[in-house]
Write an enzyme that holds these catalytic residues in place. Sequence first.
Site, PDB file in Angstrom:
ATOM      1  N   LYS A   4      31.278  42.198  27.737  1.00 17.32           N
ATOM      2  CA  LYS A   4      32.464  43.062  27.602  1.00 17.32           C
ATOM      3  C   LYS A   4      33.531  42.675  28.623  1.00 17.32           C
ATOM      4  O   LYS A   4      34.709  42.513  28.280  1.00 17.32           O
ATOM      5  CB  LYS A   4      32.053  44.525  27.759  1.00 17.32           C
ATOM      6  CG  LYS A   4      31.135  45.016  26.647  1.00 17.32           C
ATOM      7  CD  LYS A   4      30.770  46.482  26.817  1.00 17.32           C
ATOM      8  CE  LYS A   4      29.847  46.944  25.688  1.00 17.32           C
ATOM      9  NZ  LYS A   4      29.479  48.378  25.807  1.00 17.32           N
TER      10      LYS A   4
ATOM     11  N   GLU B  99      36.929  41.100  48.120  1.00 12.86           N
ATOM     12  CA  GLU B  99      35.746  41.843  48.572  1.00 12.86           C
ATOM     13  C   GLU B  99      34.636  40.876  48.985  1.00 12.86           C
ATOM     14  O   GLU B  99      33.936  41.100  49.974  1.00 12.86           O
ATOM     15  CB  GLU B  99      35.260  42.775  47.464  1.00 12.86           C
ATOM     16  CG  GLU B  99      36.140  43.981  47.215  1.00 12.86           C
ATOM     17  CD  GLU B  99      36.078  44.994  48.351  1.00 12.86           C
ATOM     18  OE1 GLU B  99      35.176  44.890  49.191  1.00 12.86           O
ATOM     19  OE2 GLU B  99      36.950  45.875  48.389  1.00 12.86           O
TER      20      GLU B  99
ATOM     21  N   LEU C 209      47.530  45.041  41.749  1.00 12.18           N
ATOM     22  CA  LEU C 209      48.458  45.392  40.682  1.00 12.18           C
ATOM     23  C   LEU C 209      48.887  46.852  40.725  1.00 12.18           C
ATOM     24  O   LEU C 209      49.916  47.202  40.135  1.00 12.18           O
ATOM     25  CB  LEU C 209      47.829  45.083  39.319  1.00 12.18           C
ATOM     26  CG  LEU C 209      47.661  43.596  38.977  1.00 12.18           C
ATOM     27  CD1 LEU C 209      47.012  43.443  37.612  1.00 12.18           C
ATOM     28  CD2 LEU C 209      48.989  42.871  39.019  1.00 12.18           C
TER      29      LEU C 209
ATOM     30  N   ARG D  58      40.887  58.348  45.531  1.00 12.72           N
ATOM     31  CA  ARG D  58      40.508  58.010  46.897  1.00 12.72           C
ATOM     32  C   ARG D  58      41.689  57.397  47.648  1.00 12.72           C
ATOM     33  O   ARG D  58      41.919  57.703  48.825  1.00 12.72           O
ATOM     34  CB  ARG D  58      39.320  57.050  46.882  1.00 12.72           C
ATOM     35  CG  ARG D  58      38.755  56.724  48.252  1.00 12.72           C
ATOM     36  CD  ARG D  58      37.407  56.075  48.125  1.00 12.72           C
ATOM     37  NE  ARG D  58      37.424  54.948  47.179  1.00 12.72           N
ATOM     38  CZ  ARG D  58      36.344  54.388  46.680  1.00 12.72           C
ATOM     39  NH1 ARG D  58      35.143  54.852  47.006  1.00 12.72           N
ATOM     40  NH2 ARG D  58      36.430  53.371  45.837  1.00 12.72           N
ATOM     41  N   ARG D  59      42.445  56.543  46.974  1.00 14.94           N
ATOM     42  CA  ARG D  59      43.626  55.950  47.607  1.00 14.94           C
ATOM     43  C   ARG D  59      44.644  57.025  47.997  1.00 14.94           C
ATOM     44  O   ARG D  59      45.204  57.010  49.095  1.00 14.94           O
ATOM     45  CB  ARG D  59      44.305  54.952  46.671  1.00 14.94           C
ATOM     46  CG  ARG D  59      43.603  53.620  46.535  1.00 14.94           C
ATOM     47  CD  ARG D  59      44.498  52.564  45.932  1.00 14.94           C
ATOM     48  NE  ARG D  59      45.112  52.944  44.676  1.00 14.94           N
ATOM     49  CZ  ARG D  59      46.385  53.290  44.541  1.00 14.94           C
ATOM     50  NH1 ARG D  59      47.191  53.330  45.593  1.00 14.94           N
ATOM     51  NH2 ARG D  59      46.867  53.612  43.351  1.00 14.94           N
TER      52      ARG D  59
ATOM     53  N   SER E 185      48.517  39.970  45.355  1.00 14.09           N
ATOM     54  CA  SER E 185      48.591  41.397  45.635  1.00 14.09           C
ATOM     55  C   SER E 185      47.904  42.241  44.579  1.00 14.09           C
ATOM     56  O   SER E 185      47.699  41.809  43.442  1.00 14.09           O
ATOM     57  CB  SER E 185      50.063  41.827  45.739  1.00 14.09           C
ATOM     58  OG  SER E 185      50.789  41.393  44.601  1.00 14.09           O
TER      59      SER E 185
ATOM     60  N   SER F  16      40.675  44.858  51.154  1.00  8.78           N
ATOM     61  CA  SER F  16      40.645  43.560  50.485  1.00  8.78           C
ATOM     62  C   SER F  16      42.041  43.105  50.062  1.00  8.78           C
ATOM     63  O   SER F  16      42.242  41.929  49.761  1.00  8.78           O
ATOM     64  CB  SER F  16      39.731  43.615  49.254  1.00  8.78           C
ATOM     65  OG  SER F  16      40.231  44.510  48.282  1.00  8.78           O
ATOM     66  N   HIS F  17      43.007  44.030  50.031  1.00  5.72           N
ATOM     67  CA  HIS F  17      44.397  43.674  49.742  1.00  5.72           C
ATOM     68  C   HIS F  17      45.316  44.124  50.881  1.00  5.72           C
ATOM     69  O   HIS F  17      46.496  44.387  50.676  1.00  5.72           O
ATOM     70  CB  HIS F  17      44.851  44.287  48.414  1.00  5.72           C
ATOM     71  CG  HIS F  17      44.260  43.594  47.225  1.00  5.72           C
ATOM     72  ND1 HIS F  17      43.024  43.934  46.719  1.00  5.72           N
ATOM     73  CD2 HIS F  17      44.715  42.576  46.475  1.00  5.72           C
ATOM     74  CE1 HIS F  17      42.757  43.152  45.684  1.00  5.72           C
ATOM     75  NE2 HIS F  17      43.761  42.325  45.517  1.00  5.72           N
TER      76      HIS F  17
END
Length: 337
Positions: free
Chosen positions: A230, A188, A124, A309-310, A122, A47-48
Amino acid sequence: MTASIRLTLDQAYHLAQRALRSNGFSAEHADAVAQNVTAGERDGCASHGLYRILGCVHSLRMGKVSADAEPELIDSAPAIMRVNAHGAFSLVAYRRALPAFVDKVKRNGIAALAINHCVHFSALWADIEPLTEQGLVALACTPSHAWVTPAGGNQPLFGTNPIAFGWPRPARPPFVFDMATSAAARGEIELHRRAGKPLPPGWGIDRDGNPSTDAASVLAGAMLTFGGHKGSALAAMVELLAGPLIGDMTSKESLAFDNQTGSSPYGGELIIAMDPQRFLGEQQATYLAHAETLFSDMQQQGARLPGERRFRQRPLSEQHGIELPQALYEEIEALCQ
């Protein structure tokens, strides 16, 4: 099955860079954007990733981003720095400001950086990681366009308003989270629309305020915040911190500035960084070890640390490359003509 093409990271970078340069971006701006979207693909954040090149070129063609603006650094106070991007993407402005900002943080123990008059697309986490690499704790946030309805409302008012946080870890990848205050990132939902996939329930509503799982209907209606009131409160906080506090636009103002061109959001970003060494002195190692105990306790219960995960995907992509949908590859190649 959707057709795809495999690219090395170098090939992905050069594809993005060629598309940007072909449409008029300066070498420095094209390099910064191409590196950013390639990093998104590398880390499994489609998505980025390179899909964002389409929006970058569209924003330029609509006259909503500068292709070559020179950022202006302003030393506002001992612990405050500003950088005016002059209508360009935020990336070069941040790149130019980073060394002086890190120096401020290490001299003062804490400092804030405001990036003003920038166009933002982008993730963050890309702004947070250079700070954790310097051993700093960091927090960043930015508004976007008014796409998200507040809890109890039915009309777009907030942006997706992401918040990112980073904590350095000795000899390990940092603890980093980057989350939209909306139920999902706008990208997404756009990827679901492109793939013809339904959205999970709770992501958005249609123009009439009815719950919807159709991506096109939600894009035309409004997104929802995560966690109801929230997430809504946090979204409002981001509006204030990275809008009025730093003298920049709210998401509603950004969308009005866009004037229905469908370009990337325009406004500001606030980054705050802290130096554990200045807070803790000789006790730094002791208390950073306490943090490691916290992370270990989380994992022992089966929890996945944000960013894990990244960081697992990163070496795999470096070794094997990335897969890009064939249709997206062809769209980006067409921009190079």
